[in-house]
Write a protein that holds these residues in place. Structure first.
Motif, PDB file in Angstrom:
ATOM      1  N   PHE A  67      63.383  36.636 -12.413  1.00 25.00           N
ATOM      2  CA  PHE A  67      62.511  37.161 -11.147  1.00 25.00           C
ATOM      3  C   PHE A  67      62.085  35.863 -10.490  1.00 25.00           C
ATOM      4  N   ALA A 122      64.096  33.599  -8.816  1.00 23.21           N
ATOM      5  CA  ALA A 122      64.757  34.059  -7.383  1.00 23.21           C
ATOM      6  C   ALA A 122      63.483  33.945  -6.270  1.00 23.21           C
ATOM      7  N   ILE A 123      62.261  34.203  -6.637  1.00 24.13           N
ATOM      8  CA  ILE A 123      61.218  33.889  -5.750  1.00 24.13           C
ATOM      9  C   ILE A 123      60.323  32.807  -5.919  1.00 24.13           C
ATOM     10  N   ASN A 181      60.895  41.383  -0.686  1.00 24.83           N
ATOM     11  CA  ASN A 181      62.232  42.033  -0.824  1.00 24.83           C
ATOM     12  C   ASN A 181      63.081  41.510   0.220  1.00 24.83           C
ATOM     13  N   LEU A 218      64.731  38.820  -2.234  1.00 19.09           N
ATOM     14  CA  LEU A 218      65.283  39.268  -3.218  1.00 19.09           C
ATOM     15  C   LEU A 218      66.683  40.030  -2.798  1.00 19.09           C
ATOM     16  N   PHE A 230      70.002  39.775  -7.810  1.00 22.65           N
ATOM     17  CA  PHE A 230      69.368  41.008  -7.583  1.00 22.65           C
ATOM     18  C   PHE A 230      70.214  41.809  -6.619  1.00 22.65           C
ATOM     19  N   LYS A 269      69.944  45.403  -4.067  1.00 25.55           N
ATOM     20  CA  LYS A 269      69.178  46.426  -3.732  1.00 25.55           C
ATOM     21  C   LYS A 269      69.775  47.492  -3.489  1.00 25.55           C
TER      22      LYS A 269
END
Length: 111
Positions: free
Chosen positions: A32, A35-36, A91, A94, A100, A102
């Motif tokens: 996570f 990714a960010i 969001n 991601l 990831f 959605k």
């Protein structure tokens, strides 16, 4: 791959990110934050809610503060009550991340 919803909280207008598939993986938190990483998250506070088998980690970042909640049942939530704009940006990040996915959700289910 981690699957998530970007949805309102139950009976709330505030949005949150719910990771419902993959959050039980040992590498979830590091994946996570990889990714960010562009928003440079830094840990501000950790709360271990042992009675709920949950840990809350609050982060400061370039897009504001947000909290990651992770429990032993394989769910993770990212919340930012006072930073909905930042959550929208999170969001967007991601949505472009390779690990990831959605999943669209009906907002009516959460009223």
């Amino acid at each position: 791959m981690y699957k998530y919803y970007f949805r309102p909280g139950y009976q709330s207008k505030d949005l949150l990110i719910e990771v419902f598939d993959g959050a039980e993986n040992e590498t979830f938190v590091s994946d996570f934050f990889s990714a960010i990483s562009e928003i440079k998250p830094e840990m501000a506070e950790v709360s271990d809610l042992w009675m709920n088998d949950e840990i809350l980690i609050t982060y400061d970042s370039e897009i504001g503060q947000f909290t990651l909640s992770k429990d032993i049942w394989g769910f993770a939530f990212v919340m930012a009550e006072n930073n909905q704009n930042g959550l929208n940006l999170l969001n967007s990040i991601l949505e472009k991340a390779t690990l990831f996915e959605k999943v669209e959700v009906d907002f009516e289910k959460y009223k």
